[in-house]
Design a protein around this motif. Sequence first.
Motif, PDB file in Angstrom:
ATOM      1  N   ARG A   1      59.863   7.719  46.691  1.00  0.00           N
ATOM      2  CA  ARG A   1      59.124   8.028  47.909  1.00  0.00           C
ATOM      3  C   ARG A   1      60.126   8.201  49.052  1.00  0.00           C
ATOM      4  NH1 ARG A   1      58.728   2.769  46.604  1.00  0.00           N
ATOM      5  NH2 ARG A   1      59.369   1.212  48.140  1.00  0.00           N
ATOM      6  N   ILE A   2      59.621   8.740  50.146  1.00  0.00           N
ATOM      7  CA  ILE A   2      60.484   8.968  51.296  1.00  0.00           C
ATOM      8  C   ILE A   2      60.798   7.642  51.987  1.00  0.00           C
ATOM      9  CG2 ILE A   2      59.626  11.305  51.618  1.00  0.00           C
ATOM     10  CD1 ILE A   2      57.887  10.257  53.885  1.00  0.00           C
ATOM     11  N   MET A   3      61.909   7.607  52.698  1.00  0.00           N
ATOM     12  CA  MET A   3      62.396   6.452  53.450  1.00  0.00           C
ATOM     13  C   MET A   3      62.701   5.255  52.551  1.00  0.00           C
ATOM     14  SD  MET A   3      62.583   7.633  56.473  1.00  0.00           S
ATOM     15  CE  MET A   3      62.846   6.193  57.501  1.00  0.00           C
ATOM     16  N   GLU A   4      62.697   5.466  51.233  1.00  0.00           N
ATOM     17  CA  GLU A   4      63.065   4.379  50.334  1.00  0.00           C
ATOM     18  C   GLU A   4      64.578   4.232  50.239  1.00  0.00           C
ATOM     19  OE1 GLU A   4      62.454   3.023  45.645  1.00  0.00           O
ATOM     20  OE2 GLU A   4      61.777   4.983  46.340  1.00  0.00           O
ATOM     21  N   ARG A   5      65.290   5.344  50.281  1.00  0.00           N
ATOM     22  CA  ARG A   5      66.747   5.331  50.165  1.00  0.00           C
ATOM     23  C   ARG A   5      67.293   6.372  51.135  1.00  0.00           C
ATOM     24  NH1 ARG A   5      70.603   4.183  45.865  1.00  0.00           N
ATOM     25  NH2 ARG A   5      72.445   5.501  46.053  1.00  0.00           N
ATOM     26  N   VAL A   6      68.085   5.933  52.090  1.00  0.00           N
ATOM     27  CA  VAL A   6      68.672   6.793  53.114  1.00  0.00           C
ATOM     28  C   VAL A   6      70.189   6.715  52.992  1.00  0.00           C
ATOM     29  CG1 VAL A   6      68.930   7.192  55.585  1.00  0.00           C
ATOM     30  CG2 VAL A   6      66.720   6.528  54.664  1.00  0.00           C
ATOM     31  N   GLU A   7      70.836   7.859  52.914  1.00  0.00           N
ATOM     32  CA  GLU A   7      72.286   7.932  52.773  1.00  0.00           C
ATOM     33  C   GLU A   7      72.910   8.279  54.121  1.00  0.00           C
ATOM     34  OE1 GLU A   7      73.005  10.755  49.722  1.00  0.00           O
ATOM     35  OE2 GLU A   7      72.061   9.562  48.144  1.00  0.00           O
TER      36      GLU A   7
ATOM     37  N   LEU B   1      72.275  11.222  58.678  1.00  0.00           N
ATOM     38  CA  LEU B   1      71.406  10.401  57.846  1.00  0.00           C
ATOM     39  C   LEU B   1      70.430  11.328  57.140  1.00  0.00           C
ATOM     40  CD1 LEU B   1      71.843   8.597  60.702  1.00  0.00           C
ATOM     41  CD2 LEU B   1      70.551   6.967  59.349  1.00  0.00           C
ATOM     42  N   ILE B   2      70.256  11.130  55.826  1.00  0.00           N
ATOM     43  CA  ILE B   2      69.405  12.004  55.039  1.00  0.00           C
ATOM     44  C   ILE B   2      68.561  11.161  54.094  1.00  0.00           C
ATOM     45  CG2 ILE B   2      71.075  12.396  53.188  1.00  0.00           C
ATOM     46  CD1 ILE B   2      70.123  15.306  53.111  1.00  0.00           C
ATOM     47  N   ASP B   3      67.331  11.594  53.893  1.00  0.00           N
ATOM     48  CA  ASP B   3      66.441  10.936  52.949  1.00  0.00           C
ATOM     49  C   ASP B   3      66.754  11.449  51.547  1.00  0.00           C
ATOM     50  OD1 ASP B   3      63.993   9.387  52.202  1.00  0.00           O
ATOM     51  OD2 ASP B   3      63.302  11.379  51.648  1.00  0.00           O
ATOM     52  N   ARG B   4      66.999  10.519  50.602  1.00  0.00           N
ATOM     53  CA  ARG B   4      67.435  10.919  49.266  1.00  0.00           C
ATOM     54  C   ARG B   4      66.312  11.573  48.470  1.00  0.00           C
ATOM     55  NH1 ARG B   4      68.900  13.169  45.690  1.00  0.00           N
ATOM     56  NH2 ARG B   4      70.273  12.596  43.984  1.00  0.00           N
ATOM     57  N   TYR B   5      65.103  11.126  48.627  1.00  0.00           N
ATOM     58  CA  TYR B   5      64.009  11.649  47.814  1.00  0.00           C
ATOM     59  C   TYR B   5      63.699  13.102  48.159  1.00  0.00           C
ATOM     60  CZ  TYR B   5      59.279  12.299  46.009  1.00  0.00           C
ATOM     61  OH  TYR B   5      58.173  12.795  45.368  1.00  0.00           O
ATOM     62  N   SER B   6      63.592  13.413  49.435  1.00  0.00           N
ATOM     63  CA  SER B   6      63.204  14.760  49.858  1.00  0.00           C
ATOM     64  C   SER B   6      64.372  15.612  50.309  1.00  0.00           C
ATOM     65  CB  SER B   6      62.178  14.666  50.995  1.00  0.00           C
ATOM     66  OG  SER B   6      62.747  14.005  52.121  1.00  0.00           O
ATOM     67  N   GLY B   7      65.519  14.998  50.655  1.00  0.00           N
ATOM     68  CA  GLY B   7      66.626  15.762  51.213  1.00  0.00           C
ATOM     69  C   GLY B   7      66.402  16.166  52.658  1.00  0.00           C
ATOM     70  N   TYR B   8      65.544  15.454  53.375  1.00  0.00           N
ATOM     71  CA  TYR B   8      65.209  15.770  54.764  1.00  0.00           C
ATOM     72  C   TYR B   8      66.145  15.007  55.690  1.00  0.00           C
ATOM     73  CZ  TYR B   8      62.089  16.825  58.698  1.00  0.00           C
ATOM     74  OH  TYR B   8      61.555  17.286  59.878  1.00  0.00           O
ATOM     75  N   LEU B   9      66.724  15.712  56.666  1.00  0.00           N
ATOM     76  CA  LEU B   9      67.635  15.078  57.616  1.00  0.00           C
ATOM     77  C   LEU B   9      66.844  14.214  58.585  1.00  0.00           C
ATOM     78  CD1 LEU B   9      70.152  17.956  58.400  1.00  0.00           C
ATOM     79  CD2 LEU B   9      70.603  15.851  57.150  1.00  0.00           C
ATOM     80  N   LEU B  10      67.280  12.967  58.741  1.00  0.00           N
ATOM     81  CA  LEU B  10      66.572  12.012  59.590  1.00  0.00           C
ATOM     82  C   LEU B  10      67.186  11.893  60.970  1.00  0.00           C
ATOM     83  CD1 LEU B  10      66.044   9.165  56.975  1.00  0.00           C
ATOM     84  CD2 LEU B  10      64.576  11.122  57.459  1.00  0.00           C
ATOM     85  N   GLY B  11      68.468  12.128  61.103  1.00  0.00           N
ATOM     86  CA  GLY B  11      69.111  11.979  62.405  1.00  0.00           C
ATOM     87  C   GLY B  11      70.569  12.356  62.338  1.00  0.00           C
ATOM     88  N   LEU B  12      71.175  12.508  63.500  1.00  0.00           N
ATOM     89  CA  LEU B  12      72.596  12.824  63.598  1.00  0.00           C
ATOM     90  C   LEU B  12      73.135  12.241  64.891  1.00  0.00           C
ATOM     91  CD1 LEU B  12      73.013  15.405  65.803  1.00  0.00           C
ATOM     92  CD2 LEU B  12      71.883  16.602  63.955  1.00  0.00           C
TER      93      LEU B  12
ATOM     94  N   ASP C   1      58.828  20.683  52.531  1.00  0.00           N
ATOM     95  CA  ASP C   1      57.599  20.538  51.752  1.00  0.00           C
ATOM     96  C   ASP C   1      57.508  19.154  51.119  1.00  0.00           C
ATOM     97  OD1 ASP C   1      57.039  23.157  52.408  1.00  0.00           O
ATOM     98  OD2 ASP C   1      57.995  23.958  50.608  1.00  0.00           O
ATOM     99  N   LEU C   2      58.626  18.671  50.540  1.00  0.00           N
ATOM    100  CA  LEU C   2      58.605  17.350  49.915  1.00  0.00           C
ATOM    101  C   LEU C   2      58.353  16.255  50.943  1.00  0.00           C
ATOM    102  CD1 LEU C   2      61.615  17.701  47.444  1.00  0.00           C
ATOM    103  CD2 LEU C   2      59.181  17.796  46.898  1.00  0.00           C
ATOM    104  N   TRP C   3      58.958  16.400  52.112  1.00  0.00           N
ATOM    105  CA  TRP C   3      58.783  15.384  53.152  1.00  0.00           C
ATOM    106  C   TRP C   3      57.333  15.346  53.647  1.00  0.00           C
ATOM    107  CZ3 TRP C   3      61.322  11.441  55.429  1.00  0.00           C
ATOM    108  CH2 TRP C   3      60.860  10.987  56.653  1.00  0.00           C
ATOM    109  N   GLU C   4      56.763  16.498  53.937  1.00  0.00           N
ATOM    110  CA  GLU C   4      55.408  16.526  54.478  1.00  0.00           C
ATOM    111  C   GLU C   4      54.373  16.099  53.440  1.00  0.00           C
ATOM    112  OE1 GLU C   4      54.325  16.982  57.534  1.00  0.00           O
ATOM    113  OE2 GLU C   4      56.395  17.032  58.200  1.00  0.00           O
ATOM    114  N   GLU C   5      54.579  16.473  52.175  1.00  0.00           N
ATOM    115  CA  GLU C   5      53.623  16.070  51.142  1.00  0.00           C
ATOM    116  C   GLU C   5      53.623  14.560  50.948  1.00  0.00           C
ATOM    117  OE1 GLU C   5      54.616  18.175  47.647  1.00  0.00           O
ATOM    118  OE2 GLU C   5      54.029  20.153  48.440  1.00  0.00           O
ATOM    119  N   ASP C   6      54.802  13.962  50.921  1.00  0.00           N
ATOM    120  CA  ASP C   6      54.869  12.518  50.694  1.00  0.00           C
ATOM    121  C   ASP C   6      54.552  11.730  51.953  1.00  0.00           C
ATOM    122  OD1 ASP C   6      55.632  10.867  48.289  1.00  0.00           O
ATOM    123  OD2 ASP C   6      56.860   9.880  49.799  1.00  0.00           O
ATOM    124  N   ARG C   7      54.719  12.333  53.128  1.00  0.00           N
ATOM    125  CA  ARG C   7      54.425  11.619  54.377  1.00  0.00           C
ATOM    126  C   ARG C   7      52.938  11.344  54.522  1.00  0.00           C
ATOM    127  NH1 ARG C   7      53.834  12.745  60.012  1.00  0.00           N
ATOM    128  NH2 ARG C   7      53.522  14.945  59.530  1.00  0.00           N
TER     129      ARG C   7
END
Length: 660
Positions: free
Chosen positions: A263-269, A296-307, A457-463
């Motif tokens: 799921r999203i926000m479970e693992r952030v690199e 910072l990127i979410d591992r599950y979806s590959g969505y960038l969280l911040g910079l 798409d992965l981020w919005e679907e799981d959000r």
Amino acid sequence: MITLSRGLVLRHGDRQLEFERDLGDGRVQFKYLDTFEVCTFKTYRLLQHIHEGKFNPTSIPAAQPGPQPSGHALPVSWSPKQLELIDFRMRFVQGVLNLPCRSYSRDQCAAVAEQIWAKIMDAVRLGEASSPRHKRPSGATVELWLRKYLRADRNAYVLADRRGFIVRPKRISELVDEIVNQILSKSYLSLRGPTVREVHGEIKRAVNQHNRQHGTDLKAPSERTLDRRVADIPPYIRDCKRMGVAYAKNHWRYSLFGDMSTRIMERVEVDHTLLDVWVIDPRTGVPLGRPWITLLIDRYSGYLLGLYVSFYGPSAATVARALKFAILPKEELVEALDEHPLRWTAMGVPELVVVDNGLEFHSLQFKRIGWELRCDMIFNPVRQPWFKPAIERAIKESNRVLPSHGRVHTVIRNAIAPDPSKTSAIIFDDLCTCLIQWASQAYPLSINPKTLCRSWDLWEEDRQSCPPAMFPEQLSGLDILCGLNAHRTVDGDGVFFNYLRFNSEELQDYRRLKHESFRTEIRFNPDDLSSIFVNLPKAQSWLNVPLQRPLFNDGCGLSLVQLEIIREEAKKKLTRANAYEEMEKAIWRLRDSWEQAATRGLRVRKDAKLIRMQGLTSVPVAPSSPLLPSSQEPTMLVSPAMQQALPKVMPFPAFSLEDE
């Protein structure tokens, strides 16, 4: 071959199941041999479990009456020569099996062999086939082949020549084999160890020494034998011992299931890198250099969280500020863009943060950041960046989208690379704006070539299916942890840091309680020097102290790098104007003026003594010119401008001791 019949026993973990009956509707029943519990399986599901290895056959019934098939250790791959031999022998075996009788004698096998051989030779004469490499088999040989074929449950591979599969015993003695193993493990399997030829020389010397000590006649193995022995060592172990664990892991790396995030926000690199571009200061137009970026990127979806972009290198403070940027909503930043079709919906505290093994991540300050946010921290294995591929790919893409102006080029031999400080044309503010546009609008729409999915798409679907984002109750503790630390003295002027003065009434009230100055720790944001945090030891708290009288008429929002560059430019400007030489000349002129004034004062004191001695002699000792004018008021030896300003300096009227 497996047949679902009586005698089939399957092993399931530590238990065994025996075939019970076939129900006839695509289902079979097995019973456990320990509890006699009967289980019903669908046939296709049972075969699927057997092929997957969940059930392992331990006792397989024969496909036909007769002796049980014997097991054969067969190789995985076959050479063309072996396949040709199997095909040649199978022609004779199939010829015998095609006879209408049930039992086969040696004479029948010989007759069939003669017929098949005649057909082979006819095909050779007609040019339809090449001459066979094997001899004509006898009836006894064909009978032996047939017996082996039937005994192996019609397995054609048993007809191969098994002489190539025989494991021959070692021809060297056990003592020599022990010496070889000891020297290989001690000398060859060592970091930057010697070559095989040098190790072979050591083995020969060790064998000769053993012969002299024990009176034996052992022979050392040849270098070719030693090469085969070295080749039998697993290459991963060989590289670990000779080249190091890091080299072996990097060379023989592999990937299995990955991080298994669900799921999203479970693992952030998290990671940072130096951007390949020079930027310009928006206030002075001076090149600032290459900035650092933390992503910072979410591992599950590959969505960038911040910079976060900075100039003072990677540290726990940069990661903390990037985390703060990722936690808070970003609608205000996205709305400032000219075009923003996508919302940047990343927000909230992550569950797990994955970092590398930099020194800043092993500090106590970084651990306190995790404690403050109530999230877990995990360190990636040393020199194994492939365990966090999402952030590595994002960092690579962040450098690809940079402009060509001020680009840093690799060094090429016999070529002059352009100077990025001279070609830079991107302002720091514009760089941050374009990076935000890339992170929120361009990168989420990139298509993964393996999964053919977009991170948006992965981020919005799981959000939609995840619980709401979590936010910390207050961020003041994180702001303090984000700052870099230093130690300064607090006195009546406040705190001086990098030629800037920070002071407040609260700080001076606390200092009055101690009745003295004290030295304490301060925390400052290198990107904003408008205020600092000062640690109050007795109160065990932090106080936010503002900047007093900012330099260069721009202290609010001034960064540490900009302050240093502005001071350097001011120094260069003074150097070009010869300000230091002019200051030294003015000091020397003032010093000469003081020397002349002192000389004139000594002369006046000397003349005054002569006047007091005038009544003791008849010789006139007065100077040729009177020291004082004949008028009652002395002449002012000052400039007209000084005469106008003198009433302000001396507001009281002049008087004399003789006035009544």
